[in-house]
Design a protein around this motif. Structure first.
Motif, mmCIF file in Angstrom:
data_model
loop_
_atom_site.group_PDB
_atom_site.id
_atom_site.type_symbol
_atom_site.label_atom_id
_atom_site.label_comp_id
_atom_site.label_asym_id
_atom_site.label_seq_id
_atom_site.Cartn_x
_atom_site.Cartn_y
_atom_site.Cartn_z
ATOM 1 N N SER A 1 20.914 3.521 28.714
ATOM 2 C CA SER A 1 22.181 2.824 28.967
ATOM 3 C C SER A 1 22.821 3.260 30.284
ATOM 4 N N ARG A 2 22.097 4.051 31.077
ATOM 5 C CA ARG A 2 22.604 4.548 32.364
ATOM 6 C C ARG A 2 23.954 5.270 32.214
ATOM 7 N N PRO A 3 24.008 6.303 31.378
ATOM 8 C CA PRO A 3 25.292 6.952 31.108
ATOM 9 C C PRO A 3 25.769 7.810 32.266
ATOM 10 N N ARG A 4 27.069 8.033 32.302
ATOM 11 C CA ARG A 4 27.680 9.019 33.191
ATOM 12 C C ARG A 4 27.879 10.338 32.463
ATOM 13 N N LEU A 5 27.976 10.261 31.127
ATOM 14 C CA LEU A 5 28.186 11.440 30.287
ATOM 15 C C LEU A 5 27.286 11.331 29.069
ATOM 16 N N VAL A 6 26.489 12.376 28.839
ATOM 17 C CA VAL A 6 25.635 12.446 27.660
ATOM 18 C C VAL A 6 26.145 13.562 26.755
ATOM 19 N N LEU A 7 26.361 13.236 25.483
ATOM 20 C CA LEU A 7 26.741 14.206 24.463
ATOM 21 C C LEU A 7 25.485 14.587 23.694
ATOM 22 N N LEU A 8 25.100 15.843 23.773
ATOM 23 C CA LEU A 8 23.863 16.305 23.151
ATOM 24 C C LEU A 8 24.200 17.280 22.028
ATOM 25 N N ASP A 9 23.766 16.945 20.808
ATOM 26 C CA ASP A 9 24.075 17.772 19.651
ATOM 27 C C ASP A 9 22.809 18.464 19.151
ATOM 28 N N GLU A 10 22.709 19.768 19.419
ATOM 29 C CA GLU A 10 21.617 20.619 18.962
ATOM 30 C C GLU A 10 20.239 20.056 19.335
ATOM 31 N N PRO A 11 19.968 19.837 20.608
ATOM 32 C CA PRO A 11 18.685 19.227 20.981
ATOM 33 C C PRO A 11 17.470 20.116 20.721
ATOM 34 N N SER A 12 17.651 21.439 20.598
ATOM 35 C CA SER A 12 16.491 22.316 20.404
ATOM 36 C C SER A 12 16.256 22.686 18.952
ATOM 37 N N MET A 13 17.067 22.187 18.044
ATOM 38 C CA MET A 13 16.987 22.620 16.641
ATOM 39 C C MET A 13 15.622 22.321 16.038
ATOM 40 N N GLY A 14 14.985 23.357 15.507
ATOM 41 C CA GLY A 14 13.730 23.198 14.791
ATOM 42 C C GLY A 14 12.508 22.966 15.656
ATOM 43 N N LEU A 15 12.631 23.158 16.966
ATOM 44 C CA LEU A 15 11.516 22.865 17.856
ATOM 45 C C LEU A 15 10.788 24.142 18.279
ATOM 46 N N ALA A 16 9.507 24.001 18.595
ATOM 47 C CA ALA A 16 8.704 25.120 19.075
ATOM 48 C C ALA A 16 9.210 25.561 20.445
ATOM 49 N N PRO A 17 9.056 26.847 20.784
ATOM 50 C CA PRO A 17 9.575 27.356 22.065
ATOM 51 C C PRO A 17 9.102 26.572 23.284
ATOM 52 N N MET A 18 7.850 26.135 23.300
ATOM 53 C CA MET A 18 7.360 25.387 24.453
ATOM 54 C C MET A 18 8.086 24.051 24.596
ATOM 55 N N ILE A 19 8.341 23.389 23.477
ATOM 56 C CA ILE A 19 9.067 22.122 23.517
ATOM 57 C C ILE A 19 10.519 22.350 23.901
ATOM 58 N N VAL A 20 11.098 23.458 23.429
ATOM 59 C CA VAL A 20 12.480 23.786 23.797
ATOM 60 C C VAL A 20 12.606 23.925 25.305
ATOM 61 N N ARG A 21 11.647 24.607 25.928
ATOM 62 C CA ARG A 21 11.684 24.754 27.391
ATOM 63 C C ARG A 21 11.630 23.392 28.071
ATOM 64 N N THR A 22 10.796 22.508 27.558
ATOM 65 C CA THR A 22 10.692 21.168 28.136
ATOM 66 C C THR A 22 12.020 20.418 28.009
ATOM 67 N N ILE A 23 12.653 20.519 26.843
ATOM 68 C CA ILE A 23 13.919 19.820 26.615
ATOM 69 C C ILE A 23 14.984 20.321 27.584
ATOM 70 N N PHE A 24 15.081 21.636 27.776
ATOM 71 C CA PHE A 24 16.100 22.167 28.672
ATOM 72 C C PHE A 24 15.786 21.851 30.136
#
Length: 261
Positions: A150-173
């Motif tokens: 939606s081409r946002p100016r502001l993204v609200l992210l709620d717990e994006p790393s919850m339950g994810l493996a460390p390698m995936i967490v690094r990718t998300i961040f």
């Protein structure tokens, strides 16, 4: 200021969830919200995105009050919400899920889809696969990608790393940082306080619905209260005092000790 909350109070029936919360997010910055479970972090995001209405106080975007704006109209104003738990459409394909993020305006959908798939190549590999069959990490990528459509100016992210493996967490961040480098502001709720503060410019700490700390990310990383409560560090044991001269008044111990067995 892009987003401003002033003395916001929110209640679920007789239970008050937010008590005079005030915070700001400027254009193009990452701000993180820290706090224990039940502190009011998710309620704050849901209030900003119009899913909840404040009992008192005000939420403003670009100086304009959002008190009467329906949640679905906030997308057109540049606000995207990635909820806790991803909430992808399980029976729809990856492509269809992503295109749902552009439902308000399809004029740039093709270019935006290409941009999201460049951020998340794994989604391109699974473009025709049903969203419900993806791994947890892939579903989180899909939820973020859908928000970006939606081409946002502001993204609200709620717990994006919850339950994810460390390698995936690094990718998300890494992707969150890349989104921000492209000029998108991010308000990030995250239990992984260390990773959140490393990419954020500023942060707020919520306790039982109140903001109890507000500082730069570096300031919060150095704060003993944050380090002990959210970074898992023990700051209660003081290091030995090496400044005092040794006590030379007692005679040396001349007792003979038997060797240990």
């Amino acid at each position: 200021m892009l987003l401003t909350l002033t003395d916001v109070e929110v209640a679920y029936g007789a239970v008050t969830a937010l008590r005079g919360v005030s915070l700001e997010v400027a254009e193009g910055e990452i701000v993180t919200l820290l706090g224990a479970n039940g502190a009011g972090k998710t309620t704050t995001l849901r209030t900003i995105s119009g899913l909840l209405r404040p009992r008192a106080g005000e939420v403003r975007l670009d100086g304009c009050s959002l008190s009467t704006i329906p949640a679905h109209d906030l997308v057109a104003r540049g606000v995207s919400h990635v909820p806790e738990g991803r909430r992808v459409f399980p029976s729809m394909s990856v492509r269809e899920n992503l295109l749902m993020g552009a439902y308000r305006d399809r004029r740039h959908a093709r270019a935006d889809l290409d941009r999201v798939l460049a951020l998340f190549p794994r989604l391109g590999e699974r473009i025709g696969q049903a969203g419900g069959t993806l791994s947890g990490g892939e579903q989180q990528m899909l939820a973020i990608g859908r928000a970006l459509m939606s081409r946002p100016r502001l993204v609200l992210l709620d717990e994006p790393s919850m339950g994810l493996a460390p390698m995936i967490v690094r990718t998300i961040f890494e992707v969150i940082a890349e989104i921000n480098r492209n000029g998108v502001a991010v308000l990030l709720v995250e239990q992984n306080a260390t990773s959140a503060l490393r990419i954020a410019r500023r942060g707020y700490v919520l306790e039982t619905g109140r903001v109890v700390l507000a500082d730069t990310a570096a300031g919060l990383l150095a704060d003993d209260r944050v380090r002990q409560a959210y970074l898992g560090e023990d700051v209660t044991t003081a290091p030995p005092d090496t400044t005092a001269p040794p006590d030379t008044t007692a005679p040396p111990d001349t007792t003979t000790h038997a060797p240990s067995s």
